[in-house]
Enzyme design. Structure first.
Site, mmCIF file in Angstrom:
data_model
loop_
_atom_site.group_PDB
_atom_site.id
_atom_site.type_symbol
_atom_site.label_atom_id
_atom_site.label_comp_id
_atom_site.label_asym_id
_atom_site.label_seq_id
_atom_site.Cartn_x
_atom_site.Cartn_y
_atom_site.Cartn_z
ATOM 1 N N PHE A 249 0.874 -1.182 0.000
ATOM 2 C CA PHE A 249 0.000 0.000 0.000
ATOM 3 C C PHE A 249 0.900 1.217 0.000
ATOM 4 O O PHE A 249 1.662 1.444 0.938
ATOM 5 C CB PHE A 249 -0.890 -0.013 1.249
ATOM 6 N N ILE A 251 1.160 5.467 -1.148
ATOM 7 C CA ILE A 251 0.847 6.762 -1.726
ATOM 8 C C ILE A 251 2.175 7.484 -1.894
ATOM 9 O O ILE A 251 2.951 7.595 -0.932
ATOM 10 C CB ILE A 251 -0.100 7.593 -0.828
ATOM 11 N N GLN A 256 1.132 12.512 -0.230
ATOM 12 C CA GLN A 256 0.790 12.069 1.125
ATOM 13 C C GLN A 256 0.224 13.216 1.950
ATOM 14 O O GLN A 256 0.497 14.387 1.692
ATOM 15 C CB GLN A 256 2.025 11.466 1.797
ATOM 16 N N GLN A 258 -2.866 14.097 2.076
ATOM 17 C CA GLN A 258 -3.965 14.758 1.368
ATOM 18 C C GLN A 258 -5.237 13.908 1.330
ATOM 19 O O GLN A 258 -6.178 14.229 0.626
ATOM 20 C CB GLN A 258 -3.519 15.105 -0.055
ATOM 21 N N GLY A 259 -5.252 12.796 2.065
ATOM 22 C CA GLY A 259 -6.441 11.960 2.141
ATOM 23 C C GLY A 259 -6.522 10.849 1.109
ATOM 24 O O GLY A 259 -7.511 10.108 1.071
ATOM 25 N N HIS A 260 -5.470 10.688 0.292
ATOM 26 C CA HIS A 260 -5.537 9.652 -0.749
ATOM 27 C C HIS A 260 -5.437 8.241 -0.174
ATOM 28 O O HIS A 260 -6.057 7.313 -0.698
ATOM 29 C CB HIS A 260 -4.428 9.879 -1.775
ATOM 30 N N GLY A 261 -4.646 8.071 0.883
ATOM 31 C CA GLY A 261 -4.566 6.758 1.518
ATOM 32 C C GLY A 261 -5.917 6.335 2.062
ATOM 33 O O GLY A 261 -6.345 5.183 1.891
ATOM 34 N N GLU A 284 -1.327 -7.348 5.550
ATOM 35 C CA GLU A 284 -0.071 -8.050 5.802
ATOM 36 C C GLU A 284 0.967 -7.097 6.364
ATOM 37 O O GLU A 284 1.329 -6.109 5.715
ATOM 38 C CB GLU A 284 0.440 -8.657 4.487
#
Length: 404
Positions: A249, A251, A256, A258-261, A284
């Site tokens: 995972f 971004i 980072q 900015q709410g994308h995750g 994981e």
């Protein structure tokens, strides 16, 4: 210290600082060429319609060794240039000086490290051979590239200038040749930003990829830039379902905070919830930062749906935990954490009876999860370890609760 070795130490460079990753877009070949030739700041630059976003990796030990140092150069710059959307790649190395030979009374051989070969081994095979070729590809792909896979979600955001920005999430698997080829380019980023990461087996059809792109409007034409991605593996879950596990995972650093995750994680969870084929969603080896993001998102999701209304105080029966876990398709561990946070949220004082029950409930869970390790300790040390773990858990929960 041998004077020659002391002098040689001046030729050592931290590899993380020497590697520059650039996302480049531009409407014209000349604009891209000029931007690449300019002295770029860490924030990037714009030249004649070309946009360059520049950042460094967090890790380079998979390429240059555990000490992340390179010997034999001064003014070293290892440049990985990507077309912002298609990730077409141009790799080159610059330096002001290279150590060729130093006379020494020491038995240590002094020669420059090979910085080219180890990096090329992790990059995709289809690398542009010249800067001019790369500039042509960037100018073409800025207008022509379209994300591989199927568009499954979109959302908006705002820049610092309050401009509304659009983002799209695409879903793909490796049985699609275009998606597999794209992943060959994107996978090097995993090594740079996820500690302990390895390349995944793209021949395994159980992998699924969710990719986030920024959608841009350039003079009336649509252009895309990579924001981040996640790989998800589908395990068998008895008797006839699947268990989705987030493996990687990421971004990218410029996007980072900015709410994308959160947007990507929420979409993956929504995908699992919407399909009867899935039993739950797990992760994981999550990092601490990922755990925080997941906790915030799961708690917002559960609180919005009044999931904890039936829970009044600790202890909470396992049948209740299982019921909530199955309904909301979170792993047992994550559902338990969320229930503990919900309990803590309602407690007004650490001196209350409710907090005492909560403390015992959480400590029993900590002990059960670490039983083998704790049983090897004497009684006093065991109690102290559990108490320290409890205090750390509560601090983490309070941090998450303060942000939702």
């Amino acid at each position: 210290m041998d004077s020659t070795l002391a002098a040689a130490s001046q030729w050592a460079t931290e590899s993380n600082a020497a590697v520059f990753i650039r996302l480049i877009s531009g409407e014209t070949e000349s604009g891209v060429m000029q931007a690449m030739s300019s002295e770029l700041s860490e924030e990037g630059d714009e030249e004649e319609g070309a946009d360059v976003i520049e950042f460094h990796p967090e890790f380079t030990y998979p390429i240059y060794g555990e000490h992340e140092r390179i010997f034999g150069y001064k003014g070293l710059s290892i440049n990985i240039n990507y077309a912002a959307g298609s990730l077409a790649t141009y790799f080159n190395v610059h330096y002001s000086k290279r150590i060729e030979q130093m006379e020494s009374t020491s038995a240590v051989a002094l020669k420059a490290d090979d910085v080219d070969t180890p990096m090329r081994q992790i990059l995709a095979d289809s690398i542009c051979s010249t800067q001019s070729e790369f500039a042509q590809v960037v100018a073409r792909d800025t207008h022509m590239f379209r994300p591989p896979g199927r568009k499954v979600h979109e959302y908006s955001g705002r820049s610092s200038q309050t401009e509304q920005l659009r983002y799209e999430i695409y879903s793909s698997s490796f049985d699609n040749a275009e998606s597999a080829k794209y992943h060959e380019r994107v996978q090097a980023l995993v090594l740079f930003f996820i500690e302990g990461a390895q390349f995944i087996d793209t021949d395994d059809e159980r992998w699924h990829v969710h990719t986030v792109f920024e959608r841009l409007d350039l003079n009336g034409q649509t252009s895309y830039s990579l924001v981040g991605f996640s790989t998800v593996y589908n395990f068998y879950c008895w008797p006839d379902r699947k268990r989705a596990r987030i493996s990687q995972f990421l971004i990218l650093p410029p996007f980072q905070g900015q709410g994308h995750g959160s947007a990507l994680y929420a979409h993956i969870h929504a995908t699992v919830l919407a399909s009867s084929e899935y039993a739950d969603l797990s992760v994981e080896d999550p990092s601490e930062a990922f755990d925080d993001m997941r906790d915030r998102n799961d708690m917002r999701y559960l609180l919005k749906r009044n999931a904890f209304d039936q829970i009044k105080s600790a202890p909470v029966e396992q049948s209740v935990v299982e019921e909530l876990q199955q309904k909301h398709k979170l792993s047992r561990r994550q559902m338990t954490r969320c229930i503990e946070m919900a309990l803590l949220k309602t407690i007004k004082s650490e001196k209350s009876v409710e907090f005492g029950r909560f403390r015992l409930f959480v400590k029993r869970r900590i002990y059960a999860q670490n039983m083998d390790l704790l049983q090897a300790l004497d009684v006093d040390e065991r109690k102290q370890k559990v108490a320290d773990s409890f205090a750390s858990v509560v601090d983490g929960y309070r941090r998450v609760l303060s942000l939702i």
